[in-house]
Design a protein around this motif. Sequence first.
Motif, PDB file in Angstrom:
ATOM      1  N   GLY A 199       0.718  -1.164   0.104  1.00 35.80           N
ATOM      2  CA  GLY A 199       0.156  -0.029   0.101  1.00 35.80           C
ATOM      3  C   GLY A 199       0.738   1.164  -0.051  1.00 35.80           C
ATOM      4  N   GLU A 200       1.883   1.273   0.601  1.00 35.42           N
ATOM      5  CA  GLU A 200       2.918   2.336   0.396  1.00 35.42           C
ATOM      6  C   GLU A 200       3.202   2.949  -0.818  1.00 35.42           C
ATOM      7  OE1 GLU A 200       6.256   1.876   3.155  1.00 35.42           O
ATOM      8  OE2 GLU A 200       5.107   1.607   4.941  1.00 35.42           O
ATOM      9  N   VAL A 201       3.432   1.920  -1.812  1.00 35.94           N
ATOM     10  CA  VAL A 201       3.674   2.111  -3.132  1.00 35.94           C
ATOM     11  C   VAL A 201       2.713   2.567  -3.893  1.00 35.94           C
ATOM     12  CG1 VAL A 201       4.674   1.143  -5.100  1.00 35.94           C
ATOM     13  CG2 VAL A 201       5.516   0.774  -3.000  1.00 35.94           C
ATOM     14  N   LEU A 202       1.309   2.349  -3.480  1.00 42.10           N
ATOM     15  CA  LEU A 202       0.300   2.562  -4.405  1.00 42.10           C
ATOM     16  C   LEU A 202      -0.578   3.746  -3.746  1.00 42.10           C
ATOM     17  CD1 LEU A 202      -1.198  -1.185  -4.945  1.00 42.10           C
ATOM     18  CD2 LEU A 202       0.644   0.010  -5.987  1.00 42.10           C
ATOM     19  N   CYS A 203      -0.474   3.967  -2.588  1.00 46.41           N
ATOM     20  CA  CYS A 203      -1.595   5.165  -1.966  1.00 46.41           C
ATOM     21  C   CYS A 203      -1.171   6.531  -2.574  1.00 46.41           C
ATOM     22  CB  CYS A 203      -1.526   5.052  -0.518  1.00 46.41           C
ATOM     23  SG  CYS A 203       0.237   5.541   0.141  1.00 46.41           S
TER      24      CYS A 203
END
Length: 513
Positions: A199-203
């Motif tokens: 999620g840190e890459v996509l948020c």
Amino acid sequence: MHVLMVAAENDALPNAKVGGVADVVRDSPKALVAAGLTVDIVIPDYGFNHLDKVLLGKFAVPFAGRIEQLEISQVASTEQGIRQFIISHHEFSRHQGAVYCNDDDNRPFATDASKFALFNSAVCEAMLQRLLSSADVLHLHDWHSACVALLLKYEQRYDVFSDLFIAYTVHNLALQGIRPFNGDLSSLEAWYPGLAYNGEVLCDPRYPNCFNPMRAALNLVDKVHLVSPTYSLEVLTASHPENGYFGGEGLENDLKRLQSAGKLVGILNGCEYPQPACVDDVTLSQLYDDIDQVLLSWMAKQTQLETSHYIAHQRLKLFMQNPQRGPLMTSVGRLTTQKALLLVQPDQQQLSIDSICQLLAEQQGRLIMLGSGDNVLEQHMTQAMARNNNFLFLKGYAHSVGESLYQLGDVFLMPSSFEPCGISQMLAMRAGQPCLVHSVGGLRDTVKHLENGFAFSGATLTSQTQAMLCTVKEALALKLDKPQRWQAICQQAKAARFSWQQVAEQYILDLYQ
């Protein structure tokens, strides 16, 4: 080298164009083929019922907890080295042939995001089942294809593609397709239940509970392409819309990291220059007749007469009755905040569009604007048309009218607040019409002040507006008082070349490896 392009638009197919991405997907493959590559292009089937096509296969795609049945077809093409594919599903074609759906502000992008999430799944599955040929480079365009990179990275069934080189072109950073991670039918976890992701890459940096497709692509692909050198630098700085500056749109930190890693390139889009230039000479009278027919066809589509079309038709009759004496300023393009924010800024007791009309009126000049988009901006232009009898605003789009305006205009108005590349200015210049532009993005890379056109800039909305009006005044005075200098600028505009051949070379050297 074999390239597979994935996009939402492609002007090589009928009614599959909304913006400039369609021109890029139509034209860049031809230049790549001329450079020795082969190119496949795949887009959704928006209802191409009358195309000459061959069904290649039917296949199943897991999506949103169901198994969806899709079809892939190859479209007949006369272009050597280029193959056109469409993927069919009722979700793509149920919107009366529309490429995009305009959801309200409560659920922005919801319909389109789900549609393209399914399309992206289908592309990955078609690659896996060899319905699409294996490629050396996968070239994704804008947020509509970003989930292809996401699935190839995080879905184990696609591990076979782990070494596939992925290039990603950002055509407009302002549109990112942001949706929730979960809690909505149009959300990442609803589309791909069970997908393990970081999620840190996509948020989204501004809304951490939301999935940002464009940011996902930026962080997961091998190379990122911005569509002009200047725009690729502008996006490294945060946007300040209150000052009229539109830069990284929340993604500036990711883009700065990519630049530092040598993974960000700025390559200006190209323009086609037919040889020999086969442009039919069109007259102002023919343009007016064409506009008359277009307006009548627009009016006939609705049971109630639109105010904008009525006023435009009345204004057209006035234009037809009174011969053109002064300069003709033209404008063609989508009516959005990006394109028209500076035209609705206050100037004394009126809007800047009124001030432009008054400057033109001083030389018995006229302004014809073709385009539609934002309802508020459409209303502003309609009201300005009612106030200024030398302004004709055509709320819609007609290709033939646009082509005539490129040929017949004396100066082309394009005061975009930001412009990743722009194609309208290239088309106007190709026809020998100098452009008056805000010196940002691709406009700065193509239009040089007092050389092949007119350009302005400013650090705030107010200074940008005043600089625009001063430049309009300067351009009109130059045309009136220094005709030889004016003709030299027109010739320089017509002589400018932004060739796809050069773009293809840069793709091969800088983007595809």
